[in-house]
Design a protein around this motif. Sequence first.
Motif, short mmCIF file in Angstrom:
data_model
loop_
_atom_site.label_atom_id
_atom_site.label_comp_id
_atom_site.label_asym_id
_atom_site.label_seq_id
_atom_site.Cartn_x
_atom_site.Cartn_y
_atom_site.Cartn_z
N ARG A 1 0.85 -1.19 0.00
CA ARG A 1 0.00 0.00 0.00
C ARG A 1 0.88 1.24 0.00
N LEU A 2 0.50 2.21 -0.79
CA LEU A 2 1.28 3.44 -0.91
C LEU A 2 0.35 4.63 -0.82
N LEU A 3 0.74 5.62 -0.03
CA LEU A 3 -0.05 6.84 0.10
C LEU A 3 0.59 7.93 -0.75
N LEU A 4 -0.15 8.41 -1.75
CA LEU A 4 0.31 9.48 -2.63
C LEU A 4 -0.35 10.78 -2.20
N VAL A 5 0.45 11.73 -1.74
CA VAL A 5 -0.07 13.02 -1.29
C VAL A 5 0.27 14.05 -2.37
N GLU A 6 -0.74 14.41 -3.17
CA GLU A 6 -0.53 15.26 -4.35
C GLU A 6 -1.83 16.00 -4.65
N ASP A 7 -1.77 17.33 -4.73
CA ASP A 7 -3.00 18.10 -4.93
C ASP A 7 -3.40 18.23 -6.40
N ASP A 8 -2.48 17.94 -7.32
CA ASP A 8 -2.79 18.02 -8.74
C ASP A 8 -3.37 16.67 -9.20
N ASP A 9 -4.66 16.66 -9.53
CA ASP A 9 -5.34 15.41 -9.88
C ASP A 9 -4.77 14.78 -11.14
N HIS A 10 -4.33 15.59 -12.10
CA HIS A 10 -3.78 15.04 -13.34
C HIS A 10 -2.45 14.34 -13.07
N VAL A 11 -1.60 14.97 -12.29
CA VAL A 11 -0.33 14.35 -11.92
C VAL A 11 -0.57 13.08 -11.12
N ALA A 12 -1.49 13.16 -10.16
CA ALA A 12 -1.77 12.01 -9.30
C ALA A 12 -2.32 10.83 -10.11
N PHE B 1 1.46 -1.64 -6.94
CA PHE B 1 1.17 -0.86 -5.74
C PHE B 1 -0.33 -0.61 -5.60
N ASP B 2 -0.80 -0.65 -4.38
CA ASP B 2 -2.18 -0.28 -4.05
C ASP B 2 -2.15 1.16 -3.58
N VAL B 3 -2.56 2.09 -4.44
CA VAL B 3 -2.35 3.52 -4.20
C VAL B 3 -3.60 4.16 -3.59
N THR B 4 -3.38 4.91 -2.50
CA THR B 4 -4.41 5.78 -1.93
C THR B 4 -3.98 7.21 -2.19
N HIS B 5 -4.89 8.01 -2.75
CA HIS B 5 -4.55 9.39 -3.11
C HIS B 5 -5.12 10.36 -2.09
N ALA B 6 -4.28 11.19 -1.51
CA ALA B 6 -4.70 12.26 -0.61
C ALA B 6 -4.39 13.59 -1.29
N ARG B 7 -5.36 14.51 -1.31
CA ARG B 7 -5.18 15.78 -2.01
C ARG B 7 -4.71 16.92 -1.11
N SER B 8 -4.59 16.66 0.17
CA SER B 8 -4.18 17.71 1.11
C SER B 8 -3.42 17.08 2.28
N GLY B 9 -2.79 17.94 3.06
CA GLY B 9 -2.10 17.46 4.24
C GLY B 9 -3.05 16.84 5.24
N ALA B 10 -4.22 17.46 5.43
CA ALA B 10 -5.19 16.93 6.37
C ALA B 10 -5.67 15.54 5.96
#
Length: 235
Positions: free
Chosen positions: A2-13, A25-34
Amino acid sequence: MRLLLVEDDDHVAAALSAVLARHGFDVTHARSGAEALQSLLPGGDAAPFGVVLLDLGLPDQDGFEVCGKIRKLTTTPVIMVTARSDVRSRIHGLNLGADDYVVKPYDTGELLARIHAVFRRTVPGDPADGDNPAGEAEPLRLGPVHIELPTRRVLVEGMHVPLTRKEFDLLALLAQRPGVVFRREQIISEVWRTSWEGTGRTLEVHIASLRSKLRMPALIETVRGVGYRLVAPAG
């Protein structure tokens, strides 16, 4: 993993998530620090994250601040992935506890290699440890300094001294061969797994921090023009 991707740009993510998924990889996308911090809170049945890929330009808080908060929550490896290429930012990120620092634009193959590298260095029961259970490893005893490799704890005269991941790795490297001079290039290669020239300044910062935290400035000796060695204290 599992990998946490913290990236606010949806296209990049989306693009990076697709590449990571193709490599298992099993990716979870977070768009903010919170969002990232919420994802890392303990609880639930999901497997823990193996690595966090952290962008620094987040909409709600600076990525450096997020990294510091992550370090208070978990020991999960953090790789900063950012366009900030200046040496000061790299040093600041590593000192906050990041395990690696990758500058955009990057080669995808290199990023994948770095993800696997930091995961190998932190996963419990690494095959490199052999068949012995980690708990059976003997602590390193250097006078009043005890270094417990399996638990990554350092005690000075029985008192626990909190160290960052890199500070511990650096101390453990020197302590396994007290009296032996380690060249700066060798230390950087072993601890940071890179030959990046800017890491030299980071090494000096970590040495100074270790001397201060352990309250034993003579423990690590500077060998001018060569590197460092650990001088085992008496007693």
